[in-house]
Design a protein around this motif. Structure first.
Motif, PDB file in Angstrom:
ATOM      1  N   VAL A  51      34.286  57.354 -37.832  1.00 54.06           N
ATOM      2  CA  VAL A  51      33.613  58.437 -37.114  1.00 54.06           C
ATOM      3  C   VAL A  51      32.981  59.286 -37.869  1.00 54.06           C
ATOM      4  O   VAL A  51      33.615  59.963 -38.871  1.00 54.06           O
ATOM      5  CB  VAL A  51      34.463  59.021 -36.057  1.00 54.06           C
ATOM      6  N   SER A  52      31.925  59.855 -37.757  1.00 54.10           N
ATOM      7  CA  SER A  52      31.085  60.836 -38.649  1.00 54.10           C
ATOM      8  C   SER A  52      30.638  62.101 -37.748  1.00 54.10           C
ATOM      9  O   SER A  52      29.792  61.900 -36.859  1.00 54.10           O
ATOM     10  CB  SER A  52      29.853  60.116 -39.150  1.00 54.10           C
ATOM     11  N   PRO A  53      31.452  63.085 -37.934  1.00 50.72           N
ATOM     12  CA  PRO A  53      31.011  64.235 -36.949  1.00 50.72           C
ATOM     13  C   PRO A  53      29.959  65.053 -37.832  1.00 50.72           C
ATOM     14  O   PRO A  53      29.933  64.844 -39.078  1.00 50.72           O
ATOM     15  CB  PRO A  53      32.426  64.981 -36.919  1.00 50.72           C
ATOM     16  N   GLY A  54      29.308  65.921 -37.087  1.00 49.82           N
ATOM     17  CA  GLY A  54      28.587  66.929 -37.806  1.00 49.82           C
ATOM     18  C   GLY A  54      29.182  68.334 -37.837  1.00 49.82           C
ATOM     19  O   GLY A  54      30.332  68.363 -37.911  1.00 49.82           O
ATOM     20  N   SER A  55      28.429  69.101 -37.623  1.00 50.34           N
ATOM     21  CA  SER A  55      29.017  70.770 -37.516  1.00 50.34           C
ATOM     22  C   SER A  55      29.849  70.993 -36.404  1.00 50.34           C
ATOM     23  O   SER A  55      29.509  70.485 -35.192  1.00 50.34           O
ATOM     24  CB  SER A  55      28.046  71.754 -37.435  1.00 50.34           C
ATOM     25  N   THR A  56      31.365  70.987 -36.664  1.00 54.22           N
ATOM     26  CA  THR A  56      32.449  71.058 -35.355  1.00 54.22           C
ATOM     27  C   THR A  56      32.828  72.291 -35.349  1.00 54.22           C
ATOM     28  O   THR A  56      33.189  72.770 -36.210  1.00 54.22           O
ATOM     29  CB  THR A  56      33.139  70.056 -35.533  1.00 54.22           C
ATOM     30  N   ASP A  57      33.023  72.934 -34.164  1.00 51.88           N
ATOM     31  CA  ASP A  57      33.489  74.266 -33.850  1.00 51.88           C
ATOM     32  C   ASP A  57      34.962  74.392 -33.979  1.00 51.88           C
ATOM     33  O   ASP A  57      35.698  74.175 -33.162  1.00 51.88           O
ATOM     34  CB  ASP A  57      33.024  75.207 -32.601  1.00 51.88           C
ATOM     35  N   THR A  58      35.464  74.370 -35.500  1.00 55.59           N
ATOM     36  CA  THR A  58      37.029  74.580 -35.490  1.00 55.59           C
ATOM     37  C   THR A  58      37.345  75.795 -36.381  1.00 55.59           C
ATOM     38  O   THR A  58      36.388  76.546 -36.953  1.00 55.59           O
ATOM     39  CB  THR A  58      37.572  73.451 -36.374  1.00 55.59           C
ATOM     40  N   GLU A  59      38.754  76.172 -36.243  1.00 51.61           N
ATOM     41  CA  GLU A  59      38.967  77.510 -37.030  1.00 51.61           C
ATOM     42  C   GLU A  59      38.908  77.270 -38.777  1.00 51.61           C
ATOM     43  O   GLU A  59      38.880  78.377 -39.183  1.00 51.61           O
ATOM     44  CB  GLU A  59      40.366  77.832 -36.692  1.00 51.61           C
ATOM     45  N   VAL A  60      38.730  75.959 -38.915  1.00 55.13           N
ATOM     46  CA  VAL A  60      38.852  75.955 -40.423  1.00 55.13           C
ATOM     47  C   VAL A  60      37.283  75.873 -40.898  1.00 55.13           C
ATOM     48  O   VAL A  60      37.267  75.922 -42.269  1.00 55.13           O
ATOM     49  CB  VAL A  60      39.353  74.638 -40.795  1.00 55.13           C
ATOM     50  N   THR A  61      36.328  76.318 -40.223  1.00 57.60           N
ATOM     51  CA  THR A  61      34.834  76.067 -40.513  1.00 57.60           C
ATOM     52  C   THR A  61      34.238  77.634 -40.664  1.00 57.60           C
ATOM     53  O   THR A  61      33.888  77.833 -39.669  1.00 57.60           O
ATOM     54  CB  THR A  61      34.057  75.122 -39.809  1.00 57.60           C
ATOM     55  N   ASP A  62      34.388  78.295 -41.462  1.00 59.82           N
ATOM     56  CA  ASP A  62      34.128  79.598 -41.566  1.00 59.82           C
ATOM     57  C   ASP A  62      32.723  80.143 -41.402  1.00 59.82           C
ATOM     58  O   ASP A  62      32.521  80.962 -40.908  1.00 59.82           O
ATOM     59  CB  ASP A  62      34.792  80.487 -43.039  1.00 59.82           C
ATOM     60  N   THR A  63      31.988  79.173 -41.968  1.00 61.23           N
ATOM     61  CA  THR A  63      30.404  79.514 -41.909  1.00 61.23           C
ATOM     62  C   THR A  63      29.974  79.517 -40.114  1.00 61.23           C
ATOM     63  O   THR A  63      29.095  80.144 -40.011  1.00 61.23           O
ATOM     64  CB  THR A  63      29.652  78.263 -42.607  1.00 61.23           C
ATOM     65  N   LEU A  64      30.879  78.857 -39.643  1.00 57.49           N
ATOM     66  CA  LEU A  64      30.342  78.793 -38.232  1.00 57.49           C
ATOM     67  C   LEU A  64      30.758  80.048 -37.190  1.00 57.49           C
ATOM     68  O   LEU A  64      30.352  80.140 -36.093  1.00 57.49           O
ATOM     69  CB  LEU A  64      31.014  77.323 -37.418  1.00 57.49           C
ATOM     70  N   HIS A  65      31.502  81.102 -37.851  1.00 56.56           N
ATOM     71  CA  HIS A  65      31.760  82.266 -37.364  1.00 56.56           C
ATOM     72  C   HIS A  65      30.292  83.058 -37.274  1.00 56.56           C
ATOM     73  O   HIS A  65      30.445  84.161 -36.700  1.00 56.56           O
ATOM     74  CB  HIS A  65      32.972  83.087 -38.169  1.00 56.56           C
ATOM     75  N   ASN A  66      29.475  82.838 -38.110  1.00 58.50           N
ATOM     76  CA  ASN A  66      28.136  83.542 -38.273  1.00 58.50           C
ATOM     77  C   ASN A  66      27.281  83.199 -37.012  1.00 58.50           C
ATOM     78  O   ASN A  66      26.923  81.966 -36.907  1.00 58.50           O
ATOM     79  CB  ASN A  66      27.683  83.252 -39.639  1.00 58.50           C
ATOM     80  N   PRO A  67      26.934  84.274 -36.141  1.00 61.52           N
ATOM     81  CA  PRO A  67      25.964  83.885 -35.060  1.00 61.52           C
ATOM     82  C   PRO A  67      24.791  83.129 -35.697  1.00 61.52           C
ATOM     83  O   PRO A  67      24.176  82.339 -34.901  1.00 61.52           O
ATOM     84  CB  PRO A  67      25.910  85.050 -34.372  1.00 61.52           C
ATOM     85  N   GLN A  68      24.071  83.720 -36.556  1.00 57.23           N
ATOM     86  CA  GLN A  68      22.796  83.131 -37.121  1.00 57.23           C
ATOM     87  C   GLN A  68      22.942  81.573 -37.694  1.00 57.23           C
ATOM     88  O   GLN A  68      21.917  80.834 -37.086  1.00 57.23           O
ATOM     89  CB  GLN A  68      22.269  83.999 -38.207  1.00 57.23           C
TER      90      GLN A  68
END
Length: 260
Positions: free
Chosen positions: A189-206
């Motif tokens: 299974v190949s995920p893309g950007s996934t909203d987890t607490e371990v992905t710091d960059t996704l905390h940036n709204p932009q």
């Protein structure tokens, strides 16, 4: 929901993020789930507790991948938790992809130590974990490996990480061929950007907006999106699917948005 009653599964890196969601989904489908963790025992206990509160069964097992005896340590805890039961499903989710490694991962900054670390955790550990658990797996078992969108787009800052996921995909196809005689399917299974607490960059709204705009379905993935894909491949519904990479990115980077 798929029917996994009477089955047992091991999910590596299941103390948080996608791994936790996968463990919860397989348990909800009826499987006894071994929740693997590396260092955060409290987080693993939380995963187990959440599963049990929902009426499922789970136990935790510890092993720090990339260290001597990692697979042997995991196998000891797994065998004790299974209590003689076979292992029907293996999900290789644990991976090294922390932000420090990613930032330092360009060709001009990557060090041999970083390269060795990411390959030890992302490639060596899953391969030899499969080797070690095959004697516990009955014919018709399921192996699901987690790859990444990084294998089909060029991310210069993640060269070593992307290389490991490419290796995982090659490993999956090769093992699908090798284990087919036993009816064991091996898929990725190949995920893309996934909203987890371990992905710091996704905390940036932009950043979130940019990534959502680059995705055909118009949003960032959720852990449950990946868990559902894994559950399908772990089920009997996927009995005739092996050696495949299931893109679970929501259609990320498919082409220019103006063409829609």
């Amino acid at each position: 929901m798929t029917d996994l009653k009477g089955k047992a599964a091991l999910v590596t890196g299941a103390s948080r993020g996608m791994g936790r969601a996968i463990a919860q989904r397989l348990a909800a489908d009826g499987a006894l789930v071994a929740v693997h963790y590396s260092r955060d025992a409290d987080a693993a206990r939380q995963t187990v507790a959440t599963i049990e509160q929902a009426g499922g069964e789970a136990f935790q097992v510890q092993a720090e991948f990339g260290t001597d005896g990692d697979v042997r340590t995991l196998l000891t805890g797994l065998s004790a938790g299974l209590g003689g039961r076979p292992l029907d499903i293996l999900v290789n989710n644990a991976a090294c992809g922390n932000q420090d490694t990613v930032r330092a991962g360009s060709i001009d900054r990557l060090t041999p130590g970083q390269f060795d670390e990411v390959f030890a955790i992302n490639v060596k550990a899953p391969l030899f974990l499969i080797q070690a658990t095959l004697p516990l797996m009955p014919d018709g078992g399921r192996i699901v490996n987690i790859s990444s969108l990084a294998t089909r787009i060029a991310l210069p800052s993640q060269i070593a990480y992307a290389m490991t996921k490419g290796a995982v995909e090659v490993m999956s196809r090769t093992l699908a061929n090798a284990l087919g005689a036993r009816g064991i399917t091996v898929n990725t299974v190949s995920p893309g950007s996934t909203d987890t607490e371990v992905t710091d960059t996704l905390h940036n709204p932009q950043v979130r907006t940019i990534l959502a705009d680059l995705t055909a379905l118009g949003r960032i993935g959720r852990p449950a999106d990946i868990a559902d894909a894994v559950a399908f491949l772990a089920s009997d519904d996927a009995r005739w699917i092996t050696g495949n990479v299931l893109d679970a990115t929501g259609g990320a980077y498919l082409g220019p948005m103006w063409a829609r």
